[in-house]
Design a protein around this motif. Structure first.
Motif, short mmCIF file in Angstrom:
data_model
loop_
_atom_site.label_atom_id
_atom_site.label_comp_id
_atom_site.label_asym_id
_atom_site.label_seq_id
_atom_site.Cartn_x
_atom_site.Cartn_y
_atom_site.Cartn_z
N ARG A 11 6.26 19.09 -53.94
CA ARG A 11 5.20 17.51 -54.06
C ARG A 11 5.04 17.16 -52.72
O ARG A 11 5.67 17.36 -51.95
CB ARG A 11 5.66 16.09 -54.76
N VAL A 40 0.09 18.42 -55.78
CA VAL A 40 -1.23 18.02 -54.36
C VAL A 40 -1.06 16.64 -54.79
O VAL A 40 -1.57 16.37 -56.34
CB VAL A 40 -1.64 19.20 -54.02
N ILE A 41 -0.65 16.06 -54.31
CA ILE A 41 -1.32 14.25 -54.95
C ILE A 41 -2.68 13.71 -53.78
O ILE A 41 -1.83 13.49 -52.13
CB ILE A 41 -0.55 13.01 -55.08
N SER A 43 -4.98 11.19 -51.47
CA SER A 43 -4.98 9.76 -50.90
C SER A 43 -6.31 9.39 -51.53
O SER A 43 -6.70 8.21 -52.07
CB SER A 43 -4.74 9.37 -49.85
N ARG A 47 -8.12 5.28 -46.25
CA ARG A 47 -6.89 5.11 -47.01
C ARG A 47 -6.19 3.88 -45.90
O ARG A 47 -6.20 4.05 -44.52
CB ARG A 47 -6.03 5.39 -47.48
N GLU A 51 -1.16 1.60 -48.30
CA GLU A 51 -1.44 2.35 -49.48
C GLU A 51 -0.79 3.81 -49.37
O GLU A 51 -0.13 4.14 -49.89
CB GLU A 51 -3.16 2.77 -49.67
N GLN A 54 2.87 2.81 -49.81
CA GLN A 54 2.75 2.92 -51.50
C GLN A 54 3.44 4.69 -52.29
O GLN A 54 4.14 4.38 -52.92
CB GLN A 54 2.16 2.25 -51.94
N GLN A 58 6.34 6.28 -53.56
CA GLN A 58 6.52 5.52 -55.47
C GLN A 58 6.20 7.34 -56.00
O GLN A 58 6.96 7.56 -57.32
CB GLN A 58 5.49 5.00 -56.18
N GLU A 59 5.78 8.43 -55.57
CA GLU A 59 5.31 9.12 -55.82
C GLU A 59 7.00 10.29 -55.43
O GLU A 59 6.92 11.24 -55.88
CB GLU A 59 4.33 9.69 -55.37
N VAL B 96 -3.48 19.42 -58.02
CA VAL B 96 -3.74 18.25 -58.11
C VAL B 96 -3.66 16.83 -59.12
O VAL B 96 -4.49 17.28 -59.29
CB VAL B 96 -4.87 18.74 -57.37
N LEU B 97 -3.28 16.07 -57.93
CA LEU B 97 -3.10 14.66 -58.92
C LEU B 97 -3.93 14.03 -58.52
O LEU B 97 -3.57 14.05 -57.64
CB LEU B 97 -1.55 14.28 -59.04
N ARG B 100 -4.34 9.12 -58.50
CA ARG B 100 -4.36 7.77 -57.94
C ARG B 100 -5.02 7.04 -57.09
O ARG B 100 -5.60 6.28 -56.26
CB ARG B 100 -2.90 8.41 -56.77
N ILE B 101 -5.95 8.06 -56.71
CA ILE B 101 -7.56 8.09 -56.01
C ILE B 101 -8.26 6.88 -56.70
O ILE B 101 -8.98 5.63 -55.59
CB ILE B 101 -8.51 8.92 -56.04
N ASN B 106 -5.36 -2.38 -56.96
CA ASN B 106 -3.76 -2.24 -56.45
C ASN B 106 -2.96 -1.96 -54.55
O ASN B 106 -2.05 -1.57 -55.48
CB ASN B 106 -3.08 -1.95 -57.23
N VAL B 107 -3.90 -1.53 -54.16
CA VAL B 107 -3.92 -1.63 -52.84
C VAL B 107 -2.74 -1.99 -52.19
O VAL B 107 -2.69 -3.21 -51.90
CB VAL B 107 -5.29 -1.66 -52.15
N PHE B 114 3.17 3.39 -59.62
CA PHE B 114 1.85 3.86 -60.18
C PHE B 114 2.70 5.41 -59.61
O PHE B 114 3.50 6.42 -58.39
CB PHE B 114 1.08 4.27 -59.42
N SER B 116 2.56 10.00 -60.36
CA SER B 116 1.54 11.53 -61.13
C SER B 116 2.55 12.03 -61.78
O SER B 116 3.84 12.46 -60.76
CB SER B 116 1.04 11.74 -59.95
#
Lengths: 139, 355
Positions: A11, A40-41, A43, A47, A51, A54, A58-59, B96-97, B100-101, B106-107, B114, B116
């Motif tokens: 990830r 892939v996340i 952003s 940012r 952020e 965070q 979390q991820e 590709v998740l 979240r974008i 809620n920055v 959160f 994914s």
């Protein structure tokens, strides 16, 4: 080759920090990572370090890729690293930085815990291989 | 991985450590060794959160709505957990998740957790993983949990079914979408939200949905009408009240709401209706019933995947599926005979159990 290792998926969080609006590189690397079988996340643009922290915490991403072309890396990267440390995420997250990072700034970033820096012209496969080899164990 | 490490992780999670929660979900998602022990230990600490599932076609505005909902709950001092499920490529497994974008309201707020998740191509496994991740958030102490998923197939429908209340999001003028909804998702919605209600065609979409909900409830609706019709002769005012259906706390008629997620319009009403549905679930006993059904489904699902693994191992012991496949193609045998053959030892084991 147990059922457990088959489920292992790398990830990544690809992050754009600060006021830098150039995201082509981030898009290209996101897509290359996806095609390499990573999750892939992305952003999104502009940012704040908070952020990114965070999201990384979390991820529980294996890899945090920070893309910076604005020259603000000396300000932004330390903030991110400090936040990761605060939440106990620094040790087991592979942090890579991509973009325009002058040679003289690199040692300092590496000292702060960045694992690798990839400048312009780095072959995509090199980055992918680096991630595959160095992604931390999530036991 | 030793048992002690899992217990330690669970302890830190229950203590409110964000990183432990994140790691627990990673273990759940990747089914790494010991994840079952974690979920087992967490189970006793669950049951306090209210769980809402949000589904809808891509671009309907799910992520933006979830963001606004989370903000609303945070403003009320509640903590929020979000699980956003995105599809993964069936070819590379990559994904590709992107949900979240949209979490712009809620920055940097750590009390919105959160996460994914991708489908990872595991048949039926996704709903198990989601349900377990919800348990982790619940045990962590989140007051509100939101599951967000693209409503495309059975897999996703199974995922939202792990929620107590299911919201189906529709965009205006999506005639074809509504047709699609008819086939499957219409049945699972407790609440329909026409998002982007400031767009042209919104009121028409609302009307269409309302019509379809009435169609879906037709059998019962007809009975009700007959009943009330008879009553009407005795007491007209009672009838007038009864036609305003949702007054009865023991009957739930799916509601159709309008929102503009980008501006937050209609969010108050949505939250209110979600709470109403929760009250209905409580009062009617359906909450308990749902929990029982879900537990039963979880047991079945686990057993299915465990037995599946046993069968895979047995297949490997016998030289793998490819060899059998080759024999089938060469007409030396057929799939049914092979299945029968591989299953034989299992059947033998279980046959004696009746006595």
């Amino acid at each position: 080759m147990s059922a457990d290792s088959e489920q292992r998926t790398i990830r990544c969080l690809i992050a754009k920090v600060g006021l830098d609006g150039h995201d082509r590189g981030a898009h290209v690397i996101s897509r290359a990572f996806r095609d390499a079988g990573f999750e892939v996340i992305y952003s999104g643009l502009h940012r704040a370090p908070d952020e990114i922290i965070q999201a990384t915490v979390q991820e529980d991403v294996d890899v945090l890729g920070i893309s910076i072309l604005s020259g603000a890396h000396n300000t932004l990267v330390p903030k991110v690293m400090a936040g990761l440390e605060e939440y106990g995420a620094l040790d087991d997250t592979l942090v890579i930085v991509g973009g325009i990072i002058p040679e003289e700034d690199r040692p300092k970033l590496l000292e702060q815990g960045v694992d690798a820096i990839f400048g312009p012209g780095t072959p995509m496969q090199e980055t992918i291989d680096f991630v595959k080899e160095n992604a931390p164990e999530r036991a | 991985m030793s048992r002690a490490v899992e217990s330690d992780l669970v302890e830190r999670l229950l203590d409110g450590e964000h990183r432990a929660l994140a790691r627990a979900i990673t273990k759940i998602e990747s089914q790494s060794p010991g994840y079952r022990d974690i979920v087992s230990e967490l189970h006793a600490h669950t049951g306090d959160a209210s769980v809402v599932g949000i589904t809808g076609s891509p671009g309907a505005g799910k992520s933006t709505l979830v963001d606004k909902l989370a903000k609303y709950y945070r403003d009320q001092g509640e903590t929020v957990g979000v699980i956003a499920v995105d599809p993964s490529s069936p070819y590379t497994g990559g994904a590709v998740l992107g949900d979240r974008i949209r979490m712009a309201s809620n920055v940097g707020d750590m009390d919105v957790f959160f996460r994914s998740m991708s489908a990872r191509g595991q048949l039926g496994g996704l709903s198990t993983a989601t349900a377990d991740a919800v348990k982790a958030l619940d045990a962590f102490g989140k007051d509100r949990i939101i599951i967000e998923t693209v409503g495309a197939g059975q897999n996703e429908v199974d995922v939202v079914k792990t929620a107590d209340t299911v919201v189906v999001l529709v965009q205006p003028g999506s005639g074809d979408d509504v047709q699609m909804l008819k086939a499957g998702i219409l049945e699972i919605g407790d609440l329909f939200v026409v998002n982007k209600a400031d767009m042209e065609g919104a009121s028409r979409t609302v009307a269409e949905l309302q019509e379809m909900i009435h169609l879906r409830d037709d059998p019962r609706a007809n009975l009700d009408t007959g009943h009330h019709g008879a009553d009407a002769f005795d007491d007209e005012s009672a009838d007038a009240e009864a036609s305003d259906a949702p007054d009865d706390p023991l009957v739930w008629t799916p509601q159709v709401l309008e929102t503009v997620a980008t501006t937050g319009e209609g969010i108050d009403e949505l939250v209110e209706t979600l709470d109403e549905h929760r009250d209905y679930l409580d009062a009617s006993g359906e909450l308990a019933e749902k929990a029982r059904k879900r537990a039963g489904e979880e047991i079945r699902q686990l057993l299915r995947s465990d037995v599946n693994r046993l069968l895979e191992a047995e297949l490997d012991r016998r030289g793998g599926v490819d060899e059998f496949a080759e024999a089938v193609v060469e007409k030396e045998t057929d799939p049914y005979a092979v299945a029968e053959d591989v299953l034989e030892p299992f059947r033998e084991c279980l046959d004696g159990r009746d006595d």
